[in-house]
Design a protein around this motif. Structure first.
Motif, PDB file in Angstrom:
ATOM      1  N   THR A 469      26.918  10.191   4.765  1.00 53.66           N
ATOM      2  CA  THR A 469      27.360  11.475   4.206  1.00 53.66           C
ATOM      3  C   THR A 469      26.958  11.600   2.739  1.00 53.66           C
ATOM      4  O   THR A 469      26.543  12.680   2.284  1.00 53.66           O
ATOM      5  CB  THR A 469      28.890  11.606   4.357  1.00 53.66           C
ATOM      6  OG1 THR A 469      29.234  11.533   5.740  1.00 53.66           O
ATOM      7  CG2 THR A 469      29.372  12.939   3.797  1.00 53.66           C
ATOM      8  N   ALA A 472      23.217  12.287   2.732  1.00 50.72           N
ATOM      9  CA  ALA A 472      22.995  13.646   3.224  1.00 50.72           C
ATOM     10  C   ALA A 472      23.378  14.672   2.171  1.00 50.72           C
ATOM     11  O   ALA A 472      22.691  15.696   1.992  1.00 50.72           O
ATOM     12  CB  ALA A 472      23.788  13.877   4.505  1.00 50.72           C
ATOM     13  N   SER A 520      21.444   9.918  14.486  1.00 51.26           N
ATOM     14  CA  SER A 520      22.783   9.724  13.929  1.00 51.26           C
ATOM     15  C   SER A 520      23.843   9.683  15.029  1.00 51.26           C
ATOM     16  O   SER A 520      23.836  10.512  15.950  1.00 51.26           O
ATOM     17  CB  SER A 520      23.116  10.844  12.939  1.00 51.26           C
ATOM     18  OG  SER A 520      24.443  10.705  12.481  1.00 51.26           O
ATOM     19  N   LEU A 525      26.780  15.178  11.505  1.00 49.70           N
ATOM     20  CA  LEU A 525      25.534  14.937  10.767  1.00 49.70           C
ATOM     21  C   LEU A 525      24.327  15.426  11.549  1.00 49.70           C
ATOM     22  O   LEU A 525      23.375  15.970  10.969  1.00 49.70           O
ATOM     23  CB  LEU A 525      25.388  13.451  10.444  1.00 49.70           C
ATOM     24  CG  LEU A 525      26.130  12.951   9.206  1.00 49.70           C
ATOM     25  CD1 LEU A 525      26.002  11.454   9.083  1.00 49.70           C
ATOM     26  CD2 LEU A 525      25.584  13.620   7.940  1.00 49.70           C
TER      27      LEU A 525
END
Length: 773
Positions: A469, A472, A520, A525
């Motif tokens: 995360t 990302a 993922s 995600l």
């Protein structure tokens, strides 16, 4: 291994541990020097090295590369020649030396034997040879010119080991050229081992029995200072009328080419004017070593009146001392060190009076003369050829690394990535293993980190999601909708350094988004990656640099694995495959099956993209082109010894050429990924062999035998330079090692892959190995 294992070696041995070779191992050494039949002191030294070191040490072979002029003859025993003023000759010789799989590359350096200003063409050679470089500096100037200093500094930086023949030369290299103390060693000039005290026997053979004999030998030229001795002769002859001064040696060939025998004739005229011509015997020949030594044995006092006090090596002086001759010399570097502690007599440069006094004092007192000879002979036992040969072999052994140990058999720890990351993302660079905040972050590393977080089994699912995360989020923030592109570089204060990053960073991000949508374990995600991919893909149609195009093609092919009917992805794959095919046909030639006329970084990505495009679009022609070009780049990145030798960054952009350094982990990862892709579509042992070589490169199967990666800590060094490992552990290197592990899984036989041995278990999230497109 290294990086903090409990059974790690002492700190001073922690990094790049290299065990010395067993002396039973055979070594192949490329020796670069002038060489007979060329007539000069350096050529004689090289010939002696081959004869006395090669002849006495069964485990070494010398391949001689003779520095030559276009008209020089090549000795039958030489491996080849290098024409001093021909750039192409240096490059060709480097390629041939690399092809021999030499264990070491031993360069004999004098400014005058190489082409270009101050011999700077030697750089063309050392840049291209992959074997560890040993440099013997035969002259270290106290006050070099700017260009001479530049050349010596450069050779010092490239050298794995440096040999000099005097302590002062060693200290000058350390003080004036920043040479690391631990790589500079003193090995005194070798010398013959003959019995002591046979003057009368050899005087009789020369027809000078019962006369005191003075001798100077070597190639004649103004730098020898012979005029000073001739000017001293009247005083010596008055005290010792039967003295004979023998001047043995031809005029230096370079001087003959410039002015004929004018220098020698000037000396003869000087002797005539001073009335000492009858006291001088001239032997105007270049003598082979055995005859030269016979003549030297007839000598009582050896004279080296050199005016250049910077001279750090004199083979003639070493010979005279080893044969037990009383020596009178000017205090040049080698003489000061070899003749200390009463071994010889030092006199001021250019002082005929001092020479006359020193020689007369020795000839006046036979006991003093005999003691001086004995002191010289005993000092010479330290330099005889067997001692020299033993020291050289130890030097070679210290230079050449051990064969690599078996590679690690476990998945790398995520700890290194964790330590290089904060709540913003992953730092770019490190000082050693410590993150370097000055350089902030970059998009490239964070997209790689996201790809790793998608597939690693080295952390819990909760932490995996947490780290993914963060990466990302960095990618999302990097998107700049105002220009339709991602930014790349971010400062530590979270300010962006640009509005638009490089084409390659944008292409790589598209690939990472598609891989995240495919790999993922988090539905959130995967959905985020798919949305952002759709948003940015339409802005990529203008990107056409070969690597950016390859990343986009790989990403679009991966997205078709998620959404087989996704037209924008299909169009992107078609565009990428078409452009790569056209680039290949435009650039290839019989000896160059490649997409460009240059090689740079991440080279295997282009064949990998063509393989992926051919697979998803059912274009066997593209797949074949991808396999063909991958085989070509694999061959270019395989050393003659079979280990992986990535394209060096120093050669990026050179037309139709490659350099061996610096070697970077990114290239090993790219080779692993591409070989895994090829193995999936066309199972073949060649892909396993090359991929395994790329993996083993991390663990010492490389040109310097250095271990770069440690699965326990997850760290990886930043690559290999001419002297060894780059000790920093930046994000790109760590991620290349860790991502490369997952591509290695795709190359393992099924039984090893399923058993979790030797490389661990794949993450059980339904994903495929990372190399899948």
């Amino acid at each position: 291994m290294f990086f903090g294992q409990s059974n790690s070696p002492p700190k001073n041995e922690l990094l790049n541990v290299i065990t010395l070779k067993s002396r039973k191992r055979a070594f192949r050494v490329a020796l670069v020097s002038t060489y007979p039949p060329r007539k000069c002191g350096l050529a004689t030294f090289a010939s002696d090295v081959v004869e006395y070191v090669g002849g006495s040490q069964e485990n070494v072979r010398f391949d001689v590369w003779a520095m030559s002029r276009p008209t020089d003859q090549l000795a039958p025993s030489a491996a080849g020649s290098i024409i001093s003023d021909d750039v192409a000759s240096y490059r060709s010789a480097a390629a041939e030396i690399n092809a021999t799989a030499a264990d070491a590359f031993w360069l004999q350096h004098e400014f005058g034997i190489f082409g270009g200003p101050d011999g700077e063409l030697v750089i063309e050679l050392v840049d291209r040879v992959a074997a560890p470089l040993i440099v013997t500096f035969h002259t270290i100037l106290e006050n070099p010119s700017v260009n001479q200093r530049r050349i010596v500094d450069y050779l010092v930086r490239r050298a794995s080991r440096i040999m000099v023949m005097s302590p002062l030369s060693r200290q000058r290299l350390i003080d004036n050229h920043s040479a690391p103390q631990e790589i500079v060693e003193v090995i005194e000039h070798g010398a013959p081992d003959r019995p002591f005290g046979r003057e009368e026997e050899f005087k009789a053979a020369l027809g000078v029995a019962d006369r005191p004999v003075l001798t100077t030998f070597g190639l004649l030229g103004p730098g020898k200072g012979l005029e000073t001795v001739i000017e001293a002769l009247p005083a010596i002859v008055r005290a010792h009328p039967d003295v004979c001064y023998r001047i043995v040696g031809a005029t230096h060939p370079n001087l003959v080419d410039e002015e004929g025998e004018r220098y020698r004739e000037g000396l003869e005229q000087l002797a005539t004017r001073l009335g000492v011509a009858s006291a001088i015997e001239w032997d105007n020949r270049y003598l082979e070593t055995d005859e030269l030594l016979d003549q030297l044995e007839a000598c009582d006092v050896y004279l080296t009146p050199y005016p250049n006090l910077d001279q750090s090596t004199s083979g003639t002086l070493s010979y005279a001392v080893a044969l037990g001759k009383a020596v009178v010399s000017t205090p040049y570097v080698h003489a000061r060190e070899l003749l200390g502690d009463g071994v010889g007599v030092l006199v001021p440069a250019k002082s005929s009076e001092a020479i006359a006094d020193a020689v007369s004092a020795l000839l006046d007192d036979p006991e003093v003369l005999a003691a001086q000879k004995r002191a010289a002979w005993e000092r010479g036992r330290q330099t005889i050829w067997p001692r020299f040969a033993d020291a050289v072999m130890k030097m070679v052994e210290r230079t050449v690394a051990d064969p690599a140990a078996p590679p690690a058999r476990r998945e790398p720890s995520f700890e290194a990535v964790r330590r290089m990351s904060d709540s913003t993302g992953m730092f770019q660079h490190a000082i050693g293993a410590i993150p370097d905040r000055r350089h902030g972050y970059c998009l490239d590393d964070n997209v790689r980190a996201l790809m790793l977080a998608n597939v690693t089994s080295a952390m819990s699912p909760a932490e995996s999601l947490d780290r993914a995360t963060v990466y990302a989020s960095f990618i999302q923030h990097a998107w700049n909708p105002d220009v339709g592109a991602f930014r790349n570089f971010m400062r530590f204060d979270r300010g962006w350094c640009e509005d638009r990053g490089s084409d390659d960073s944008n292409g790589r991000t598209i690939w990472a988004l598609a891989r995240t949508a495919l790999d993922s374990p988090s539905r959130e995600l995967r959905e985020w990656a798919t949305r952002l991919y759709d948003q940015v893909l339409e802005h990529s149609v203008e990107l056409d640099s070969p690597r950016a195009l390859s990343f986009i093609t790989l990403g679009a092919a991966a997205m078709l694995g998620v959404r087989p009917g996704h037209d924008p992805s299909r169009i992107a794959v078609e565009r990428g495959g078409d452009i790569l095919e056209r680039l290949l046909h435009a650039s290839r030639r019989p000896d160059w099956k490649w997409f460009e006329s240059v090689l740079a970084y991440d080279n295997p990505r282009m064949p990998q993209a063509l393989i992926a495009a051919g697979e998803v679009l059912e274009r066997p022609d593209w797949m074949e082109l991808g396999l063909e070009t991958l085989a070509w780049i694999c061959d270019r990145q395989t050393a003659p010894g079979g280990h992986f030798r990535p394209i060096g960054s120093e050669g990026f952009g050179l037309l139709y050429e490659q350099m061996p350094f610096d070697q970077q982990p990114l290239e090993a990862q790219a080779a692993l990924d591409a070989c895994a892709s090829a193995f999936r579509v066309r199972p073949s042992q060649r892909w396993q062999i090359h991929g395994t070589a790329a993996w083993n490169w991390f663990f010492g199967a490389n040109d310097r035998g250095v271990v770069l990666a440690d699965p326990v800590s997850g760290l990886c060094r930043d690559g290999i330079n001419p002297r060894g490992a780059n000790l920093n552990c930046g994000a790109e290197s760590i991620l290349a090692f860790q991502l490369g592990y997952h591509s290695m899984l795709a190359l393992l036989p099924k039984d090893k892959k399923d058993s979790g041995k030797p490389f661990g278990n794949q993450k059980q999230n339904g994903s495929r190995p990372l190399a899948y497109s």
